[in-house]
Design a protein around this motif. Structure first.
Motif, mmCIF file in Angstrom:
data_model
loop_
_atom_site.group_PDB
_atom_site.id
_atom_site.type_symbol
_atom_site.label_atom_id
_atom_site.label_comp_id
_atom_site.label_asym_id
_atom_site.label_seq_id
_atom_site.Cartn_x
_atom_site.Cartn_y
_atom_site.Cartn_z
ATOM 1 N N ILE A 161 0.877 -1.177 0.000
ATOM 2 C CA ILE A 161 0.000 0.000 0.000
ATOM 3 C C ILE A 161 0.915 1.229 0.000
ATOM 4 N N PRO A 162 1.203 1.770 -1.178
ATOM 5 C CA PRO A 162 2.202 2.840 -1.300
ATOM 6 C C PRO A 162 1.675 4.203 -0.853
ATOM 7 N N VAL A 163 1.735 4.447 0.437
ATOM 8 C CA VAL A 163 1.382 5.759 0.987
ATOM 9 C C VAL A 163 2.568 6.252 1.810
ATOM 10 N N ASN A 164 2.758 7.555 1.849
ATOM 11 C CA ASN A 164 3.929 8.138 2.520
ATOM 12 C C ASN A 164 3.998 7.817 4.002
ATOM 13 N N CYS A 165 2.853 7.679 4.671
ATOM 14 C CA CYS A 165 2.900 7.415 6.113
ATOM 15 C C CYS A 165 3.499 6.041 6.414
ATOM 16 N N GLN A 215 -8.010 0.193 1.605
ATOM 17 C CA GLN A 215 -6.939 -0.711 1.162
ATOM 18 C C GLN A 215 -6.329 -1.473 2.344
ATOM 19 N N VAL A 216 -6.127 -0.794 3.460
ATOM 20 C CA VAL A 216 -5.567 -1.430 4.656
ATOM 21 C C VAL A 216 -6.529 -2.505 5.167
ATOM 22 N N GLU A 217 -7.811 -2.185 5.223
ATOM 23 C CA GLU A 217 -8.805 -3.153 5.698
ATOM 24 C C GLU A 217 -8.899 -4.348 4.755
ATOM 25 N N ALA A 218 -8.842 -4.115 3.455
ATOM 26 C CA ALA A 218 -8.886 -5.209 2.481
ATOM 27 C C ALA A 218 -7.658 -6.114 2.628
#
Length: 72
Positions: A35-39, A62-65
Protein backbone atom coordinates in the motif's frame (compact mmCIF):
# COMPACT_ATOMS: atom_id res chain seq x y z
CA UNK A 1 -32.90 -12.52 14.42
CA UNK A 2 -29.64 -12.06 12.50
CA UNK A 3 -27.11 -9.36 13.14
CA UNK A 4 -26.08 -7.02 10.34
CA UNK A 5 -22.49 -7.39 11.57
CA UNK A 6 -22.51 -11.19 11.54
CA UNK A 7 -20.72 -11.39 8.20
CA UNK A 8 -18.40 -8.43 8.68
CA UNK A 9 -14.88 -9.80 9.35
CA UNK A 10 -13.80 -6.39 10.72
CA UNK A 11 -16.64 -6.01 13.23
CA UNK A 12 -15.22 -5.22 16.66
CA UNK A 13 -11.65 -4.76 15.43
CA UNK A 14 -10.19 -1.28 15.78
CA UNK A 15 -8.08 0.39 13.13
CA UNK A 16 -5.15 0.38 15.57
CA UNK A 17 -5.38 -3.42 15.96
CA UNK A 18 -5.59 -3.85 12.18
CA UNK A 19 -2.53 -1.66 11.62
CA UNK A 20 -0.48 -3.29 14.39
CA UNK A 21 -1.23 -6.81 13.16
CA UNK A 22 -0.28 -5.88 9.59
CA UNK A 23 2.96 -4.23 10.74
CA UNK A 24 3.80 -7.27 12.87
CA UNK A 25 3.11 -9.57 9.93
CA UNK A 26 4.66 -7.60 7.05
CA UNK A 27 6.79 -4.87 8.61
CA UNK A 28 6.66 -1.23 7.55
CA UNK A 29 8.79 -1.71 4.44
CA UNK A 30 6.69 -4.46 2.90
CA UNK A 31 3.48 -2.75 3.97
CA UNK A 32 4.66 0.35 2.08
CA UNK A 33 5.20 -1.78 -1.01
CA UNK A 34 1.73 -3.31 -0.75
CA UNK A 35 0.00 0.00 0.00
CA UNK A 36 2.20 2.84 -1.30
CA UNK A 37 1.38 5.76 0.99
CA UNK A 38 3.93 8.14 2.52
CA UNK A 39 2.90 7.41 6.11
CA UNK A 40 4.21 3.85 5.60
CA UNK A 41 7.28 4.86 3.57
CA UNK A 42 8.76 7.93 5.24
CA UNK A 43 9.52 7.66 8.96
CA UNK A 44 6.51 5.41 9.69
CA UNK A 45 4.84 5.36 13.08
CA UNK A 46 1.57 4.04 14.43
CA UNK A 47 0.39 7.53 15.42
CA UNK A 48 1.02 9.20 12.05
CA UNK A 49 -0.37 6.25 10.12
CA UNK A 50 -3.57 6.10 12.17
CA UNK A 51 -4.07 9.86 11.76
CA UNK A 52 -3.70 9.54 7.98
CA UNK A 53 -5.90 6.45 7.69
CA UNK A 54 -8.69 8.02 9.73
CA UNK A 55 -8.77 11.00 7.35
CA UNK A 56 -8.25 9.13 4.06
CA UNK A 57 -10.98 6.62 3.28
CA UNK A 58 -9.40 5.11 0.15
CA UNK A 59 -6.23 4.26 2.07
CA UNK A 60 -8.21 2.86 5.00
CA UNK A 61 -10.19 0.70 2.55
CA UNK A 62 -6.94 -0.71 1.16
CA UNK A 63 -5.57 -1.43 4.66
CA UNK A 64 -8.81 -3.15 5.70
CA UNK A 65 -8.89 -5.21 2.48
CA UNK A 66 -5.28 -6.31 3.03
CA UNK A 67 -6.11 -7.27 6.62
CA UNK A 68 -9.09 -9.37 5.53
CA UNK A 69 -7.14 -11.10 2.76
CA UNK A 70 -4.20 -11.77 5.07
CA UNK A 71 -5.93 -12.95 8.24
CA UNK A 72 -9.43 -14.10 7.23
Amino acid sequence: MTSTHAHDPLHGITLAVILNRLVAHYGWEELAELIPVNCFKSDPSEKSSLKFLRKTQWARDQVEALYVSTFA
